[in-house]
Design an enzyme around this catalytic site. Structure first.
Site, short mmCIF file in Angstrom:
data_model
loop_
_atom_site.label_atom_id
_atom_site.label_comp_id
_atom_site.label_asym_id
_atom_site.label_seq_id
_atom_site.Cartn_x
_atom_site.Cartn_y
_atom_site.Cartn_z
N CYS A 172 -30.50 -1.46 54.82
CA CYS A 172 -29.96 -1.47 53.38
C CYS A 172 -30.80 -3.01 52.93
CB CYS A 172 -28.76 -1.16 53.27
SG CYS A 172 -28.34 -0.89 51.42
N CYS A 186 -28.56 -4.81 50.60
CA CYS A 186 -27.67 -5.35 49.77
C CYS A 186 -27.14 -6.77 50.46
CB CYS A 186 -26.31 -4.42 49.60
SG CYS A 186 -25.88 -3.58 50.98
N CYS A 209 -28.01 -2.68 46.60
CA CYS A 209 -28.61 -2.11 47.79
C CYS A 209 -30.27 -1.79 47.43
CB CYS A 209 -28.21 -0.77 48.03
SG CYS A 209 -26.34 -0.95 48.44
N LYS A 260 -22.97 9.45 50.99
CA LYS A 260 -22.16 8.14 50.90
C LYS A 260 -21.59 8.06 49.76
CE LYS A 260 -22.71 3.18 51.62
NZ LYS A 260 -23.44 2.03 51.80
N ARG A 314 -17.37 -5.26 52.86
CA ARG A 314 -18.08 -6.34 51.94
C ARG A 314 -17.87 -7.84 52.07
NH1 ARG A 314 -18.32 -2.36 46.54
NH2 ARG A 314 -19.42 -0.77 47.64
N ARG A 341 -21.75 0.27 42.26
CA ARG A 341 -22.79 1.11 42.98
C ARG A 341 -22.71 2.40 42.34
NH1 ARG A 341 -24.34 -2.94 46.39
NH2 ARG A 341 -22.83 -3.69 48.10
N GLU A 385 -27.48 16.56 48.49
CA GLU A 385 -27.97 15.33 49.20
C GLU A 385 -28.36 15.50 50.48
OE1 GLU A 385 -28.61 12.21 48.45
OE2 GLU A 385 -27.85 11.84 46.48
N LYS A 438 -19.75 9.60 54.70
CA LYS A 438 -18.95 8.36 54.58
C LYS A 438 -18.33 8.05 53.15
CE LYS A 438 -20.20 3.53 54.54
NZ LYS A 438 -21.42 2.53 54.25
N SER A 467 -14.38 0.77 57.05
CA SER A 467 -13.78 -0.58 56.96
C SER A 467 -12.20 -0.51 56.48
CB SER A 467 -14.35 -1.95 56.51
OG SER A 467 -14.51 -1.66 54.95
N TYR A 473 -14.78 1.18 63.43
CA TYR A 473 -14.29 0.11 64.25
C TYR A 473 -13.20 0.04 65.27
CZ TYR A 473 -16.95 -1.24 60.11
OH TYR A 473 -17.88 -1.16 59.09
C1 PBG Z 1 -24.06 -1.15 52.42
C2 PBG Z 1 -22.94 -0.58 53.26
C3 PBG Z 1 -21.72 -0.51 52.91
C4 PBG Z 1 -21.18 -0.10 54.26
C5 PBG Z 1 -22.08 0.26 55.17
N1 PBG Z 1 -23.36 -0.14 54.60
C6 PBG Z 1 -20.82 -1.04 52.01
C7 PBG Z 1 -21.36 -0.78 50.61
O1 PBG Z 1 -22.05 0.19 50.29
O2 PBG Z 1 -21.09 -1.44 49.90
C8 PBG Z 1 -19.82 -0.05 54.44
C9 PBG Z 1 -19.20 0.23 55.68
C10 PBG Z 1 -17.63 0.06 55.86
O3 PBG Z 1 -16.74 -0.10 54.74
O4 PBG Z 1 -17.26 0.03 56.91
N2 PBG Z 1 -25.21 -0.32 52.02
ZN ZN Z 2 -26.49 -1.59 50.75
#
Ligand code: PBG
Ligand code: ZN
Length: 326
Positions: free
Chosen positions: A120, A122, A130, A195, A205, A217, A233, A248, A274, A313
């Site tokens: 990615c 970002c 992103c 996602k 983040r 986003r 998708e 996700k 997370s 995690y």
């Molecule tokens: C960024 C990305 C994100 C996560 C994985 N890759 C965050 C977002 O899209 O802002 C989130 C992972 C998590 O919250 O554990 N492309």
């Molecule tokens: Zn990203």
């Protein structure tokens, strides 16, 4: 099958019977551990909202990678926190970028552990989106080549699999083409296919220093209210050459995992993100739930819904629990 002829409790009365009829079992094989790589040496910055997780310099990252491997976790997912951000995310596809260096170090030291890299922009863009911008709009097509270059640079550094998380349209095909053109037709793509635009990414983040500097986003990540769109998708990514389809977040989207499992004949991954981790850790710390038990129940539920792989995690803690339980 009606009471009193049928009594469901008959098969619940002993540990042995419960084991015999158990439909879902969690294995260490199902777990993928996400790790955050940062430049430097001896760096282990705690991430306050993700207790037990750190921004890790490569020396520390290697120790945890070895531990994961010893616990029979088959793979890690590497995220990078670069030194420098700019409008074109140049550190994302630099040969000596942080993910590239970390991937190489892991392959040199723990060669059997599979390295998956998050692809990615970002963390690497100064605006935190992103993809690259045209005015204030995230420019889909202009982002595709940079994403593919990022994936290629990860693979050249030794990554075993790439996982695009940007949600630009067409990126799986673009990555597949560039990898194939460079002799990497054997490298699989795990696509973050469904996602969602989720508040559950908050702690990540902070960990990855990747929050968007303006806006949100919503123009590229999915609306949490949509399910049919997730199937579109996922189908699209299958046609573009994805090898694994990811959903996700995981826990608030078990229905999506289940529906995609029914529709798509590829291995399904789910990302226990997370915020899902932070909520359980926080409630455990307050003494309001038994964190270990909630963890195992949650991961089992994600697997029961249809995910084969779980990015979590909790991977280390869950693996220890699984091994201890035999
Ligand atoms: C960024 C990305 C994100 C996560 C994985 N890759 C965050 C977002 O899209 O802002 C989130 C992972 C998590 O919250 O554990 N492309
Ligand atoms: Zn990203």
């Amino acid at each position: 099958m009606l009471f009193p002829d049928y009594r469901p409790r008959r098969l619940r009365q002993s540990v042995a019977f419960r084991r015999m009829i158990r439909e879902t079992t969690l294995s260490t094989d199902d777990l993928i551990l996400p790790l955050f790589a940062i430049d430097g040496k001896g760096v282990k910055n705690p991430i306050p909202s993700m207790p037990g997780h750190y921004q890790l310099s490569i020396d520390h990252l290697l120790k945890i990678a070895k531990k994961a491997h010893d616990l029979r976790i088959p793979a890690i997912m590497i995220f990078g926190i670069p030194k420098k951000k700019d409008s074109l995310a140049t550190s994302a596809y630099a040969e000596d970028g942080i993910v590239q260096k970390a991937a190489k170090a892991v392959k040199d030291n723990v060669s059997d552990l599979a390295v998956i890299t998050d692809v990615c922009l970002c963390q690497y863009t100064d605006h935190g989106h992103c993809g690259v911008l045209k005015g204030n709009i995230v420019d889909n097509d202009a982002s595709l080549d940079l994403l593919a270059q990022t994936a290629l640079s990860h693979v050249k550094a030794g990554a075993d699999m790439v996982a695009p998380s940007d949600m630009m349209d067409g990126r799986v095909a673009e990555i597949r083409d560039l990898l194939d053109d460079n002799g990497f037709s054997d490298i699989p793509i795990m696509s973050y296919a469904a996602k969602y635009c989720s508040a559950y990414y908050g702690p990540f983040r902070e960990a990855a220093e990747s929050a968007p500097k303006f806006g949100d986003r919503k123009t590229y990540q999915m609306d949490p209210a949509n399910a049919l769109e997730a199937i579109r998708e996922a189908t699209m990514d299958v046609e573009e050459g994805a090898d694994i389809i990811m959903v996700k977040p995981a826990l608030p989207y078990l229905d999506i995992i289940c529906r995609i499992r029914d529709e798509i004949d590829l291995p399904i991954a789910a990302y226990n993100v997370s915020g899902e981790y932070a909520i359980i850790k926080a409630a455990d710390k307050m003494g309001w739930v038994d964190g270990q038990k909630v963890m195992m129940e949650t991961l089992t539920a994600i697997k029961r819904a249809g995910a084969k792989m779980i990015l979590t995690y909790f991977a280390i803690e869950a693996a220890m629990e699984i091994i201890e339980a035999g």
